[in-house]
Design a protein around this motif. Sequence first.
Motif, PDB file in Angstrom:
ATOM      1  N   UNK A  27     127.630  70.398  69.620  1.00 48.91           N
ATOM      2  CA  UNK A  27     127.380  71.651  70.325  1.00 48.91           C
ATOM      3  C   UNK A  27     126.128  72.340  69.801  1.00 48.91           C
ATOM      4  N   UNK A  28     125.942  72.330  68.487  1.00 56.05           N
ATOM      5  CA  UNK A  28     124.755  72.939  67.900  1.00 56.05           C
ATOM      6  C   UNK A  28     123.486  72.212  68.326  1.00 56.05           C
ATOM      7  N   UNK A  29     123.550  70.884  68.388  1.00 53.06           N
ATOM      8  CA  UNK A  29     122.383  70.114  68.818  1.00 53.06           C
ATOM      9  C   UNK A  29     122.053  70.424  70.278  1.00 53.06           C
ATOM     10  N   UNK A  30     123.086  70.488  71.119  1.00 58.16           N
ATOM     11  CA  UNK A  30     122.858  70.818  72.524  1.00 58.16           C
ATOM     12  C   UNK A  30     122.272  72.223  72.676  1.00 58.16           C
ATOM     13  N   UNK A  31     122.810  73.168  71.904  1.00 57.77           N
ATOM     14  CA  UNK A  31     122.290  74.536  71.963  1.00 57.77           C
ATOM     15  C   UNK A  31     120.839  74.590  71.499  1.00 57.77           C
ATOM     16  N   UNK A  32     120.485  73.774  70.508  1.00 50.80           N
ATOM     17  CA  UNK A  32     119.102  73.756  70.035  1.00 50.80           C
ATOM     18  C   UNK A  32     118.161  73.246  71.113  1.00 50.80           C
ATOM     19  N   UNK A  33     118.594  72.255  71.882  1.00 56.00           N
ATOM     20  CA  UNK A  33     117.757  71.739  72.967  1.00 56.00           C
ATOM     21  C   UNK A  33     117.656  72.746  74.118  1.00 56.00           C
ATOM     22  N   UNK A  34     118.735  73.485  74.363  1.00 54.92           N
ATOM     23  CA  UNK A  34     118.739  74.438  75.475  1.00 54.92           C
ATOM     24  C   UNK A  34     118.069  75.763  75.125  1.00 54.92           C
ATOM     25  N   UNK A  35     117.925  76.054  73.854  1.00 56.71           N
ATOM     26  CA  UNK A  35     117.394  77.354  73.444  1.00 56.71           C
ATOM     27  C   UNK A  35     116.004  77.638  74.008  1.00 56.71           C
ATOM     28  N   UNK A  36     115.032  76.695  73.935  1.00 64.41           N
ATOM     29  CA  UNK A  36     113.704  77.022  74.502  1.00 64.41           C
ATOM     30  C   UNK A  36     113.761  77.326  76.003  1.00 64.41           C
ATOM     31  N   UNK A  37     114.529  76.534  76.763  1.00 61.46           N
ATOM     32  CA  UNK A  37     114.631  76.793  78.202  1.00 61.46           C
ATOM     33  C   UNK A  37     115.310  78.127  78.470  1.00 61.46           C
TER      34      UNK A  37
ATOM     35  N   UNK B  31     115.001  83.801  80.179  1.00 60.96           N
ATOM     36  CA  UNK B  31     115.251  85.216  79.888  1.00 60.96           C
ATOM     37  C   UNK B  31     113.954  86.020  79.881  1.00 60.96           C
ATOM     38  N   UNK B  32     112.882  85.423  79.371  1.00 62.27           N
ATOM     39  CA  UNK B  32     111.629  86.151  79.233  1.00 62.27           C
ATOM     40  C   UNK B  32     110.901  86.297  80.566  1.00 62.27           C
ATOM     41  N   UNK B  33     110.836  85.179  81.334  1.00 63.32           N
ATOM     42  CA  UNK B  33     110.016  85.184  82.546  1.00 63.32           C
ATOM     43  C   UNK B  33     110.827  85.373  83.826  1.00 63.32           C
ATOM     44  N   UNK B  34     112.148  85.283  83.752  1.00 60.89           N
ATOM     45  CA  UNK B  34     112.980  85.512  84.931  1.00 60.89           C
ATOM     46  C   UNK B  34     113.960  86.660  84.717  1.00 60.89           C
ATOM     47  N   UNK B  35     114.625  86.663  83.562  1.00 58.65           N
ATOM     48  CA  UNK B  35     115.622  87.699  83.307  1.00 58.65           C
ATOM     49  C   UNK B  35     115.020  89.086  83.233  1.00 58.65           C
TER      50      UNK B  35
END
Length: 318
Positions: A30-40, A45-49
């Motif tokens: 789960x931590x590895x998956x979250x690390x891969x998803x964090x940049x996206x 959040x920055x450019x759409x949220x």
Amino acid sequence: MRSAWRPAPDAEGRTGGRSGAAARVRRRETMVQAAFLAPAAAFLLLFLGRPLIDNLTTSLRDATPAALLGGAASFVGRENHVRLFASEEFRRAAATTALYTAGSLVAQFTIGLALALFFRRRFPLGRLVRSLMLLPWLMPLVATGTVWRWMLDADDGVVNQALRALHLTADGVPWLTSTHGALWSVVLVNTWVGIPFNTALLYTGLQAVPSQVHEAAALDGAGPVRLFRYVTWPLLRPTAGVVLVLGAVYTLRAPDVVLVLTGGGPAGATRTLAALAHEQAYARFEFGRAAATGNVLLLVSFVLALLHLRAVRRARHL
């Protein structure tokens, strides 16, 4: 002499140890998956949220140039939305948007599917032709609209000149200046822009259909129509759903073709909701009402995406 007997290991303890190790492995994954998803996620959040939140807060305020220059726009709650829904121009723009989107989707998808089926056949220069078909979609919409506006000009347009040369009309057709035909002219141009996108995605979906299935159905006596209806289309349906949803969202939110060709005219005959929001923001400087119109477009796009996801889940459980 000391006995060699030892107590048997606790089965429950072994199970607990194994479950604990499995839980640690799951946490690590789960931590590895979250690390891969964090940049996206950070990018979204920055450019759409953030813009979505700003648009929502703007729609709840009296955001006019005078109010913004004064320091802060006063909070008006749902007044912008109420005034928007009560206006005649919103209802007319909503009806125009429905016709514009439906006409564009039907034409784009039908022609794109026909071309995708055609390009499945191998013929000389087939790859080159498929590559050239992407040019209308890759060109900037402003450039595309400008060229089509010149071609459809009532006096000097190439289309009317060709019709006069063929003696099909004497005065020319008012493609962009007629309140009855301007909308369908805009649909025509938008269809031309969207055909390559539909063709490319549908062709990719057709490539994923196993050829063995077609061969088996053909051996059983299935003709081209039955082969498409009972074999190709069911396997292509997930791709078709994605194409339709993306096409609908893109058509709803993009005012470029309408603004370049007609500017929303004549007499508001081609004013879609996206064009209305553009006019409210940059012509009338009614930023609060423009944000409210944007919220409507966002809500419609969100509903379309949810309906597509629901249809996909139902298809998986069948």
